[in-house]
Design a protein around this motif. Structure first.
Motif, PDB file in Angstrom:
ATOM      1  N   VAL A 147      -4.184  -9.343  16.802  1.00  0.00           N
ATOM      2  CA  VAL A 147      -2.804  -9.789  16.981  1.00  0.00           C
ATOM      3  C   VAL A 147      -2.809 -11.316  17.006  1.00  0.00           C
ATOM      4  O   VAL A 147      -3.592 -11.924  17.735  1.00  0.00           O
ATOM      5  N   VAL A 148      -1.948 -11.925  16.207  1.00  0.00           N
ATOM      6  CA  VAL A 148      -1.774 -13.375  16.244  1.00  0.00           C
ATOM      7  C   VAL A 148      -0.401 -13.641  16.841  1.00  0.00           C
ATOM      8  O   VAL A 148       0.620 -13.303  16.246  1.00  0.00           O
ATOM      9  N   ASP A 149      -0.391 -14.220  18.027  1.00  0.00           N
ATOM     10  CA  ASP A 149       0.842 -14.487  18.763  1.00  0.00           C
ATOM     11  C   ASP A 149       1.322 -15.902  18.437  1.00  0.00           C
ATOM     12  O   ASP A 149       0.635 -16.878  18.710  1.00  0.00           O
ATOM     13  N   LEU A 150       2.518 -16.000  17.856  1.00  0.00           N
ATOM     14  CA  LEU A 150       3.072 -17.285  17.423  1.00  0.00           C
ATOM     15  C   LEU A 150       4.245 -17.739  18.283  1.00  0.00           C
ATOM     16  O   LEU A 150       5.038 -18.570  17.857  1.00  0.00           O
ATOM     17  N   GLU A 151       4.345 -17.215  19.485  1.00  0.00           N
ATOM     18  CA  GLU A 151       5.480 -17.507  20.358  1.00  0.00           C
ATOM     19  C   GLU A 151       5.637 -19.008  20.641  1.00  0.00           C
ATOM     20  O   GLU A 151       6.746 -19.503  20.805  1.00  0.00           O
ATOM     21  N   LYS A 152       4.513 -19.744  20.676  1.00  0.00           N
ATOM     22  CA  LYS A 152       4.576 -21.174  20.987  1.00  0.00           C
ATOM     23  C   LYS A 152       4.227 -22.053  19.789  1.00  0.00           C
ATOM     24  O   LYS A 152       3.970 -23.240  19.945  1.00  0.00           O
ATOM     25  N   LEU A 153       4.233 -21.470  18.596  1.00  0.00           N
ATOM     26  CA  LEU A 153       3.939 -22.244  17.394  1.00  0.00           C
ATOM     27  C   LEU A 153       5.221 -22.922  16.917  1.00  0.00           C
ATOM     28  O   LEU A 153       6.234 -22.271  16.705  1.00  0.00           O
ATOM     29  N   GLU A 154       5.170 -24.221  16.753  1.00  0.00           N
ATOM     30  CA  GLU A 154       6.346 -24.996  16.365  1.00  0.00           C
ATOM     31  C   GLU A 154       6.489 -25.161  14.853  1.00  0.00           C
ATOM     32  O   GLU A 154       7.588 -25.332  14.343  1.00  0.00           O
ATOM     33  N   TYR A 155       5.352 -25.149  14.147  1.00  0.00           N
ATOM     34  CA  TYR A 155       5.363 -25.473  12.720  1.00  0.00           C
ATOM     35  C   TYR A 155       4.234 -24.737  12.024  1.00  0.00           C
ATOM     36  O   TYR A 155       3.150 -24.597  12.571  1.00  0.00           O
ATOM     37  N   ILE A 156       4.498 -24.284  10.800  1.00  0.00           N
ATOM     38  CA  ILE A 156       3.452 -23.682   9.974  1.00  0.00           C
ATOM     39  C   ILE A 156       3.593 -24.201   8.550  1.00  0.00           C
ATOM     40  O   ILE A 156       4.702 -24.269   8.013  1.00  0.00           O
ATOM     41  N   SER A 157       2.477 -24.622   7.971  1.00  0.00           N
ATOM     42  CA  SER A 157       2.473 -25.114   6.589  1.00  0.00           C
ATOM     43  C   SER A 157       1.905 -24.030   5.678  1.00  0.00           C
ATOM     44  O   SER A 157       1.523 -22.945   6.136  1.00  0.00           O
ATOM     45  N   SER A 158       1.795 -24.345   4.391  1.00  0.00           N
ATOM     46  CA  SER A 158       1.205 -23.388   3.463  1.00  0.00           C
ATOM     47  C   SER A 158      -0.258 -23.111   3.824  1.00  0.00           C
ATOM     48  O   SER A 158      -0.740 -21.996   3.659  1.00  0.00           O
ATOM     49  N   ALA A 159      -0.958 -24.109   4.352  1.00  0.00           N
ATOM     50  CA  ALA A 159      -2.338 -23.896   4.804  1.00  0.00           C
ATOM     51  C   ALA A 159      -2.362 -22.927   5.986  1.00  0.00           C
ATOM     52  O   ALA A 159      -3.274 -22.106   6.110  1.00  0.00           O
ATOM     53  N   GLY A 160      -1.372 -23.009   6.851  1.00  0.00           N
ATOM     54  CA  GLY A 160      -1.258 -22.084   7.975  1.00  0.00           C
ATOM     55  C   GLY A 160      -0.966 -20.671   7.504  1.00  0.00           C
ATOM     56  O   GLY A 160      -1.525 -19.706   8.032  1.00  0.00           O
ATOM     57  N   LEU A 161      -0.103 -20.543   6.508  1.00  0.00           N
ATOM     58  CA  LEU A 161       0.185 -19.216   5.945  1.00  0.00           C
ATOM     59  C   LEU A 161      -1.085 -18.624   5.331  1.00  0.00           C
ATOM     60  O   LEU A 161      -1.381 -17.446   5.514  1.00  0.00           O
ATOM     61  N   ARG A 162      -1.836 -19.470   4.637  1.00  0.00           N
ATOM     62  CA  ARG A 162      -3.097 -19.012   4.051  1.00  0.00           C
ATOM     63  C   ARG A 162      -4.053 -18.551   5.147  1.00  0.00           C
ATOM     64  O   ARG A 162      -4.735 -17.534   5.005  1.00  0.00           O
ATOM     65  N   ALA A 163      -4.100 -19.261   6.265  1.00  0.00           N
ATOM     66  CA  ALA A 163      -4.970 -18.877   7.383  1.00  0.00           C
ATOM     67  C   ALA A 163      -4.592 -17.497   7.913  1.00  0.00           C
ATOM     68  O   ALA A 163      -5.473 -16.696   8.262  1.00  0.00           O
ATOM     69  N   LEU A 164      -3.306 -17.196   7.958  1.00  0.00           N
ATOM     70  CA  LEU A 164      -2.871 -15.864   8.385  1.00  0.00           C
ATOM     71  C   LEU A 164      -3.363 -14.795   7.412  1.00  0.00           C
ATOM     72  O   LEU A 164      -3.785 -13.709   7.828  1.00  0.00           O
ATOM     73  N   LEU A 165      -3.329 -15.104   6.106  1.00  0.00           N
ATOM     74  CA  LEU A 165      -3.842 -14.150   5.115  1.00  0.00           C
ATOM     75  C   LEU A 165      -5.343 -13.938   5.269  1.00  0.00           C
ATOM     76  O   LEU A 165      -5.840 -12.817   5.123  1.00  0.00           O
ATOM     77  N   VAL A 166      -6.070 -15.012   5.574  1.00  0.00           N
ATOM     78  CA  VAL A 166      -7.516 -14.892   5.802  1.00  0.00           C
ATOM     79  C   VAL A 166      -7.780 -13.992   7.005  1.00  0.00           C
ATOM     80  O   VAL A 166      -8.679 -13.143   6.980  1.00  0.00           O
ATOM     81  N   CYS A 167      -6.984 -14.145   8.054  1.00  0.00           N
ATOM     82  CA  CYS A 167      -7.123 -13.295   9.243  1.00  0.00           C
ATOM     83  C   CYS A 167      -6.826 -11.843   8.906  1.00  0.00           C
ATOM     84  O   CYS A 167      -7.544 -10.940   9.347  1.00  0.00           O
ATOM     85  N   LYS A 168      -5.790 -11.607   8.114  1.00  0.00           N
ATOM     86  CA  LYS A 168      -5.458 -10.235   7.707  1.00  0.00           C
ATOM     87  C   LYS A 168      -6.595  -9.635   6.890  1.00  0.00           C
ATOM     88  O   LYS A 168      -6.989  -8.490   7.095  1.00  0.00           O
ATOM     89  N   LYS A 169      -7.156 -10.423   5.989  1.00  0.00           N
ATOM     90  CA  LYS A 169      -8.264  -9.942   5.166  1.00  0.00           C
ATOM     91  C   LYS A 169      -9.483  -9.609   6.031  1.00  0.00           C
ATOM     92  O   LYS A 169     -10.132  -8.584   5.824  1.00  0.00           O
ATOM     93  N   ALA A 170      -9.767 -10.456   7.021  1.00  0.00           N
ATOM     94  CA  ALA A 170     -10.890 -10.194   7.931  1.00  0.00           C
ATOM     95  C   ALA A 170     -10.666  -8.895   8.697  1.00  0.00           C
ATOM     96  O   ALA A 170     -11.589  -8.093   8.867  1.00  0.00           O
ATOM     97  N   ALA A 171      -9.433  -8.682   9.136  1.00  0.00           N
ATOM     98  CA  ALA A 171      -9.108  -7.441   9.849  1.00  0.00           C
ATOM     99  C   ALA A 171      -9.257  -6.241   8.920  1.00  0.00           C
ATOM    100  O   ALA A 171      -9.841  -5.224   9.303  1.00  0.00           O
ATOM    101  N   ASP A 172      -8.741  -6.369   7.705  1.00  0.00           N
ATOM    102  CA  ASP A 172      -8.844  -5.268   6.729  1.00  0.00           C
ATOM    103  C   ASP A 172     -10.299  -4.913   6.453  1.00  0.00           C
ATOM    104  O   ASP A 172     -10.650  -3.736   6.367  1.00  0.00           O
TER     105      ASP A 172
END
Length: 99
Positions: free
Chosen positions: A41-66
């Motif tokens: 679980v990635v909790d973003l409740e206190k995240l103020e900003y996300i860039s394309s690099a941040g979106l890519r990091a979420l995909l990497v996390c999803k791939k690692a989980a998969d």
């Protein structure tokens, strides 16, 4: 950015605070290198900003989980972060839980 990593039984929660961008995304990706859980679980409740690099990091996390057979979800994105995710189509690719 602050990263809080908590493992409870078979669930690992990564709570992010601040900005997830080119500078901070590699640190987040590093936290899931040796994933050993059934749920990520990635909790973003206190995240103020996300860039394309941040979106890519979420995909990497999803791939690692998969790859290790774990479920993956993003929880509580702030409205600005959710809007970026929605506009980029990530709401169709990732499981997003909003309270």
């Amino acid at each position: 950015m602050n990263i809080l990593k908590v493992k409870d039984k078979d669930c690992m929660t990564i709570a992010l605070e601040g900005r997830l961008d080119t500078v901070t995304a590699p640190e987040m990706v590093e936290t899931v290198k040796e994933l050993d859980c059934k749920e990520l679980v990635v909790d973003l409740e206190k995240l103020e900003y996300i860039s394309s690099a941040g979106l890519r990091a979420l995909l990497v996390c999803k791939k690692a989980a998969d790859q290790c057979g774990a479920s993956f979800c993003v929880k509580n994105p702030t409205q600005p972060v959710f809007e970026v995710m929605r506009m980029s189509g990530f709401d169709k690719v990732l499981t997003i839980q909003r309270d």
